[in-house]
Design an enzyme around this catalytic site. Structure first.
Site, PDB file in Angstrom:
ATOM      1  N   GLU A  43      -5.906  -1.784  -0.641  1.00  0.00           N
ATOM      2  CA  GLU A  43      -5.657  -0.768   0.370  1.00  0.00           C
ATOM      3  C   GLU A  43      -6.969  -0.389   1.060  1.00  0.00           C
ATOM      4  O   GLU A  43      -8.015  -0.289   0.430  1.00  0.00           O
ATOM      5  CB  GLU A  43      -5.049   0.471  -0.306  1.00  0.00           C
ATOM      6  CG  GLU A  43      -4.708   1.595   0.654  1.00  0.00           C
ATOM      7  CD  GLU A  43      -4.105   2.804  -0.042  1.00  0.00           C
ATOM      8  OE1 GLU A  43      -3.378   3.549   0.616  1.00  0.00           O
ATOM      9  OE2 GLU A  43      -4.379   2.997  -1.261  1.00  0.00           O
ATOM     10  N   LYS A 112       2.877   2.424   5.217  1.00  0.00           N
ATOM     11  CA  LYS A 112       3.043   3.223   4.010  1.00  0.00           C
ATOM     12  C   LYS A 112       4.083   4.324   4.235  1.00  0.00           C
ATOM     13  O   LYS A 112       3.955   5.152   5.143  1.00  0.00           O
ATOM     14  CB  LYS A 112       1.689   3.829   3.629  1.00  0.00           C
ATOM     15  CG  LYS A 112       1.637   4.477   2.247  1.00  0.00           C
ATOM     16  CD  LYS A 112       0.200   4.893   1.941  1.00  0.00           C
ATOM     17  CE  LYS A 112       0.021   5.379   0.517  1.00  0.00           C
ATOM     18  NZ  LYS A 112      -1.399   5.706   0.233  1.00  0.00           N
ATOM     19  N   CYS A 153       0.190   1.496  -2.463  1.00  0.00           N
ATOM     20  CA  CYS A 153      -0.335   2.515  -3.365  1.00  0.00           C
ATOM     21  C   CYS A 153       0.708   3.548  -3.788  1.00  0.00           C
ATOM     22  O   CYS A 153       1.556   3.266  -4.625  1.00  0.00           O
ATOM     23  CB  CYS A 153      -1.568   3.166  -2.728  1.00  0.00           C
ATOM     24  SG  CYS A 153      -2.660   3.975  -3.930  1.00  0.00           S
TER      25      CYS A 153
END
Length: 280
Positions: A43, A112, A153
């Site tokens: 990331e 995300k 994440c």
């Protein structure tokens, strides 16, 4: 079912954007030289993980980060999950993973979905929503080696998203990440193993390397869990390139022997079940 060799680049990210691109390129080359078919970066691989810097480092799909990965993927004949970068759009900035195919084309992008807004008193406070927009969908990509689902994440903490990707055929779940020194030791391994076990697939978490001098210190410990929930690769906190052969037949074998997905009862899990019960 084809096997695949995955390459993991646990990279030390600095404040030098173009130096980061150069370092990422070098690590992808190293993974490809080790036989990797698909290479994963962490990331924010071109940008310090700092809400105050995302806008300054942001670029669109025609920018230098995605462009460099496209050239490299075509040259080396590999797929690249290009970690994530701050993606500039007319609406604002997203935390986005670009997936590049072996011809150098963008085959998908994951924005995300779950923004990292937490406050652990005395440990860490972070609010991605101060500078980023949230994505709104699951991302599953076809490759010659199988279907790949990509999250970023904090997305790994939400089992519904992983299940959506698996129900769309994902056999490998990939999460570029940057867990910190509070959440990493507590939850990183647990979450990677849980998503693999829940969905009887491979789960791959690729972290930034740990830099104690950074404003945000990543945990490292990039990891792969197999469909039985076992850890089959774990890095330490330092920078490095790792490869691993994923035995794809193990997915079918596990699902035959322990048919969790087949034994699901989605009619029970519907969100309006409590309302139906109250009406009765």
């Amino acid at each position: 079912m084809f096997d695949i060799k995955i390459g993991i680049c646990q990279m030390l990210v600095t404040e030098d954007k173009y130096g980061n691109i150069e370092r990422a390129s070098s690590m992808v080359r190293e993974a490809a030289s080790m036989g990797a078919d698909l290479v994963v970066l962490p990331e924010m691989f071109t940008c310090p993980y700092d809400t105050m810097r995302f806008a300054r480092y942001a670029e669109d799909e025609n920018g230098p980060s995605v462009g460099a990965m496209g050239v490299l993927a075509e040259e080396l004949g590999v797929y690249i999950v290009a970690g994530s970068i701050p993606e500039k759009t007319p609406r604002g900035v997203y935390n986005t993973s670009f997936i590049i195919d072996d011809a150098g084309n963008i085959s998908g992008r994951h924005r995300k979905v779950h923004l990292f807004d937490i406050d652990v008193p005395g440990e860490i406070t972070f609010r991605e929503s101060e500078s980023l927009l949230a994505g709104d969908g699951a991302t599953v990509i076809d490759t010659p080696h199988g279907r790949v689902g990509v999250g970023i994440c904090y997305d790994i903490r939400f089992p519904e998203l992983s299940r959506m990707m698996v129900l769309e055929g994902a056999e490998i779940l990939i999460f570029p990440g940057a867990f910190n020194m509070t959440t990493g030791p507590a939850h990183w391994e647990l979450l990677i193993r849980s998503r693999a076990l829940d969905n009887q697939c491979y789960c791959v978490g690729v972290s930034q390397a740990s830099n104690p001098d950074a404003c945000y210190v990543a945990y490292g410990h990039s990891m792969v869990a197999d469909p039985w929930g076992g850890v089959v690769l774990e890095a330490d906190e330092g920078e490095g390139v790792f490869t691993l052969d994923l035995e794809m037949e193990l997915i079918d074998k596990t699902r035959r022997e322990l048919p969790i997905l087949r034994n699901r009862r989605p009619e029970i899990y519907r969100g309006d079940s409590a309302e139906r019960e109250n009406e009765s």
